[in-house]
Design an enzyme around this catalytic site. Structure first.
Site, PDB file in Angstrom:
ATOM      1  N   SER A 149       0.213  13.441   6.201  1.00 47.86           N
ATOM      2  CA  SER A 149       0.670  13.041   4.707  1.00 47.86           C
ATOM      3  C   SER A 149       0.381  11.674   4.617  1.00 47.86           C
ATOM      4  O   SER A 149      -0.624  11.186   5.254  1.00 47.86           O
ATOM      5  CB  SER A 149       2.286  13.499   4.685  1.00 47.86           C
ATOM      6  OG  SER A 149       2.580  13.103   3.574  1.00 47.86           O
ATOM      7  N   LYS A 167      -0.514  15.069  -1.517  1.00 48.36           N
ATOM      8  CA  LYS A 167       0.265  14.730  -0.529  1.00 48.36           C
ATOM      9  C   LYS A 167       1.596  15.165  -0.770  1.00 48.36           C
ATOM     10  O   LYS A 167       2.261  15.616   0.282  1.00 48.36           O
ATOM     11  CB  LYS A 167       0.284  13.327  -0.035  1.00 48.36           C
ATOM     12  CG  LYS A 167      -1.131  12.676   0.467  1.00 48.36           C
ATOM     13  CD  LYS A 167      -1.615  13.513   1.742  1.00 48.36           C
ATOM     14  CE  LYS A 167      -2.806  12.990   2.305  1.00 48.36           C
ATOM     15  NZ  LYS A 167      -3.358  13.407   3.440  1.00 48.36           N
TER      16      LYS A 167
END
Ligand code: COA
Length: 277
Positions: A149, A167
């Site tokens: 992420s 993300k």
């Protein structure tokens, strides 16, 4: 600084087969290397044959069995083929690293619909495609997925509306997969890397403000290394992490704690000062 990999058992992953998307470069190559040096069989995929071949050579120097396959994460069938090849060569995957990402710096009003979609497709759709294509193998091994992420997922960042949306989607996807696939013994977690030295991501994102300004904004006072991220992925995917699922693990030297204010200040100087009536 201690070589962290000397602290991990070289057999930690001797029963593992890891599949790494975007594994030819940067953080993902660092993760692949950590698995290679802890005994795993390593399969990497990416878009460019030459980069993959060179990364595979690099990984073999650690004695690992390595496979590389050209596959764009936007293409589920290409991923499924790469995973089938991996299974044939090394057995079903035990660990999947969904790391492939694309990014650029651009204010929202200058990103075309296609530009926005491109980043969502690579990052978010690509992460789903990876997990989905690997599901049957992960079910057989009670394996785990680690999604790569970014701080933009939870910290608003100028010029990053596209990446932040992608993300944030990955963070939610990981939690949902942890919830649904726990019944199969599959774990899903995310790692949030901070600014990692010598990566294309840091070069691109720090271009406007300057990398020294970024470094000063890290409470621990240094950029991370790809090994910092690799070690966390290797631990999370190993039996050491066997009760961890649905977690977001932030490995950023504290970079996100105070928000990305220095980026916002620099952006205010560079861009129009908001709406005037
Ligand atoms: N600012 C605004 N829009 C941009 C852009 C930028 N700096 N770079 C690309 N785009 C837009 C393009 O203009 C295009 O939209 P358009 O058709 O409306 O003009 C769209 O994004 C797709 O670009 P394209 O180059 O065709 O896509 P691609 O699939 O070949 O590349 C990217 C994907 C854009 C993410 C490219 O930067 C990439 O391949 N990155 C991989 C490496 C990387 O990003 N590393 C850092 C990871 S953190």
């Amino acid at each position: 600084m201690t070589d962290l990999l000397t602290l991990l058992s070289p057999t930690l992953h001797s029963d593992s087969t890891v599949f790494v998307t975007g594994g030819a470069t940067g953080i993902n190559l660092g993760i692949a290397e950590t698995f290679a040096r802890t005994g795993a069989k390593v399969s990497i995929c990416g878009r460019t044959e030459a980069k993959l071949a060179s990364a595979a050579e690099h990984l073999r120097q650690f004695g690992a069995d390595v496979l590389h396959t050209v596959a764009d994460v936007r293409d589920h069938d290409a991923l499924a083929a790469a995973l089938a090849r991996t299974c044939e060569a090394f057995g079903p995957v035990t660990t999947v690293i969904a790391g492939a990402a694309g990014n650029f710096n651009a204010p929202a009003e200058k990103i075309s619909a296609n530009g926005f979609r491109t980043v969502i497709d690579i990052d978010l759709l690509g992460s789903f495609n990876t997990a989905r294509a690997a599901f049957e193998q992960l079910q057989r091994t009670s394996g785990s997925i680690v999604f790569v992420s970014a701080g933009q997922a939870y910290c608003c960042t100028p010029n990053q509306a596209h990446a932040g949306a992608a993300k944030a989607g990955i963070e939610n996807l990981a939690k949902n997969l942890a919830l649904e696939w726990g019944r199969y013994g599959i774990r899903a977690n995310t790692i949030v890397p901070g600014p990692i030295a010598a990566t294309e991501g840091l070069d691109r994102l720090s271009a406007e403000v300057g990398s020294e300004e970024w470094r000063r904004a890290v409470p621990l006072g240094r950029f991370g290394t790809t090994t910092d991220i690799g070690v966390m992925a290797a631990v999370l995917a190993s039996p050491l992490g066997n009760y961890i699922t649905g977690s977001q693990v932030i490995v950023d030297g504290g970079f996100g704690l105070a928000g990305f204010g220095m980026l916002h200040r620099a952006w205010l100087e560079l861009e129009p000062q908001g709406v005037t009536s």
